[in-house]
Design an enzyme around this catalytic site. Structure first.
Site, PDB file in Angstrom:
ATOM      1  N   ASN A   9      45.274  26.843  43.173  1.00  0.00           N
ATOM      2  CA  ASN A   9      43.954  27.394  43.484  1.00  0.00           C
ATOM      3  C   ASN A   9      42.943  26.254  43.412  1.00  0.00           C
ATOM      4  O   ASN A   9      42.613  25.779  42.328  1.00  0.00           O
ATOM      5  CB  ASN A   9      43.623  28.492  42.464  1.00  0.00           C
ATOM      6  N   LYS A  11      39.865  26.273  44.079  1.00  0.00           N
ATOM      7  CA  LYS A  11      38.514  26.746  43.738  1.00  0.00           C
ATOM      8  C   LYS A  11      37.476  26.113  44.696  1.00  0.00           C
ATOM      9  O   LYS A  11      37.771  25.915  45.860  1.00  0.00           O
ATOM     10  CB  LYS A  11      38.195  26.436  42.274  1.00  0.00           C
ATOM     11  N   HIS A  95      40.620  37.218  40.750  1.00  0.00           N
ATOM     12  CA  HIS A  95      40.576  36.063  39.837  1.00  0.00           C
ATOM     13  C   HIS A  95      39.487  36.297  38.787  1.00  0.00           C
ATOM     14  O   HIS A  95      38.436  36.877  39.097  1.00  0.00           O
ATOM     15  CB  HIS A  95      40.289  34.788  40.642  1.00  0.00           C
ATOM     16  N   GLU A  97      37.304  34.456  37.615  1.00  0.00           N
ATOM     17  CA  GLU A  97      35.973  33.929  37.974  1.00  0.00           C
ATOM     18  C   GLU A  97      35.250  34.884  38.918  1.00  0.00           C
ATOM     19  O   GLU A  97      34.028  35.025  38.856  1.00  0.00           O
ATOM     20  CB  GLU A  97      36.125  32.514  38.578  1.00  0.00           C
ATOM     21  N   GLU A 167      46.733  35.803  33.865  1.00  0.00           N
ATOM     22  CA  GLU A 167      45.887  34.652  33.550  1.00  0.00           C
ATOM     23  C   GLU A 167      44.945  35.016  32.405  1.00  0.00           C
ATOM     24  O   GLU A 167      43.843  35.531  32.654  1.00  0.00           O
ATOM     25  CB  GLU A 167      45.056  34.260  34.771  1.00  0.00           C
ATOM     26  N   GLY A 173      40.972  26.937  32.695  1.00  0.00           N
ATOM     27  CA  GLY A 173      40.054  25.804  32.764  1.00  0.00           C
ATOM     28  C   GLY A 173      39.586  25.320  31.402  1.00  0.00           C
ATOM     29  O   GLY A 173      38.632  24.556  31.304  1.00  0.00           O
ATOM     30  N   SER A 213      45.494  26.702  32.447  1.00  0.00           N
ATOM     31  CA  SER A 213      45.724  25.324  32.002  1.00  0.00           C
ATOM     32  C   SER A 213      47.184  24.882  32.097  1.00  0.00           C
ATOM     33  O   SER A 213      47.672  24.161  31.217  1.00  0.00           O
ATOM     34  CB  SER A 213      45.178  25.129  30.580  1.00  0.00           C
TER      35      SER A 213
END
Ligand code: PEP
Length: 252
Positions: A9, A11, A95, A97, A167, A173, A213
């Site tokens: 991904n 991003k 996701h 985010e 996730e 991240g 991560s």
């Protein structure tokens, strides 16, 4: 035996020129890999060019999001049909985010999953708990809610085109990775939930990726867990070296 899948991904990173350089490097490095499903998810602006670049390679294309309507006055949005039209096979949905920064609810995620499938795309369905939820002992409750709500209206047929991605938000991240045991426990629970929605055999065949991560130094140990079928990789998918190392270490 489930095939491993490693998806990157990207991003909101990479101009078209940078995206092409990355994918050319991956193509060269991974030319002989035919036992792992490899997916890249560049930003919308690079999808069409990256699609051209991955022809005659084993790399597949994903978008990072879609809107759930087919077309209309939705300024700034992109439909599943548009993504399919430019060569995407996959689209990431839900996701963390998107959920935390752009207000996506379980209901929106569910609509997006159906829109993706209706457009002929496979959905990479992301879910996972926050740190507060884990510390409050609510991980399984949150995962249960997200799986049931996200997959509402999905059965055996739909699940053939859905890849699950666990996730934990606290690991995305942040450099903090779930331990292989923590990740596998959540994956086994998700597989158990799937067996209540589709047949046990369907649940056994479902792919469940881990994200949070993942990097070359921890990939092999995570990928060796029985219920972890691959990875959704953010930061470490942005260079040829780290992404290809993760792919190579997923081969066992
Ligand atoms: C992700 O974006 O899905 C992700 C897991 O990011 P990172 O690997 O950087 O934690």
């Amino acid at each position: 035996m489930r095939r491993k899948m490693i998806a990157g991904n990207w991003k909101m990173y990479k101009t078209v020129t940078e995206a092409l350089a990355l994918v050319q490097g991956l193509k060269t490095k991974l030319i002989d890999i035919d036992d792992v499903d490899m997916v890249v998810a560049p930003p919308f602006t690079s999808l069409a060019m990256v699609y051209q670049a991955i022809q005659s390679s084993n790399i597949m294309l994903s978008a990072q999001d879609l809107y759930y309507e087919k077309e209309g006055a939705y300024t700034g949005e992109i439909s599943g049909g548009m993504l399919k039209d430019i060569g995407c096979q996959f689209v990431i949905v839900g996701h963390s985010e998107r959920r935390s920064l752009f207000g996506e609810t379980d209901e929106i995620v569910n609509k997006k999953i159906h829109a993706a499938l209706n457009a002929g795309l496979s959905a990479i369905f992301c879910l996972g708990e926050s740190l507060e939820e884990r510390e409050a002992g609510m991980t399984f409750d949150v995962v249960n809610r997200q799986v049931r709500a996200g997959l509402a209206g999905c059965g055996e047929k739909e699940m053939k085109n859905i890849v699950m991605a666990y996730e934990p938000i606290w690991a995305i991240g942040t450099g903090k990775t779930a331990t292989p045991a923590q990740a596998n426990e959540a994956h086994a629970y998700i597989r158990h939930l799937l067996s209540g929605i589709i047949s046990g055999q369907g649940a056994e065949q479902a792919l469940i990726l881990y994200g949070g991560s993942v990097k070359p130094s921890n990939a092999a140990e995570l990928m060796n867990q029985p219920d972890i079928d691959g990875a959704l990789v953010g930061g470490a998918s942005l260079t040829v070296e780290s992404f290809s190392e993760i792919i190579l270490s997923s081969r066992g």
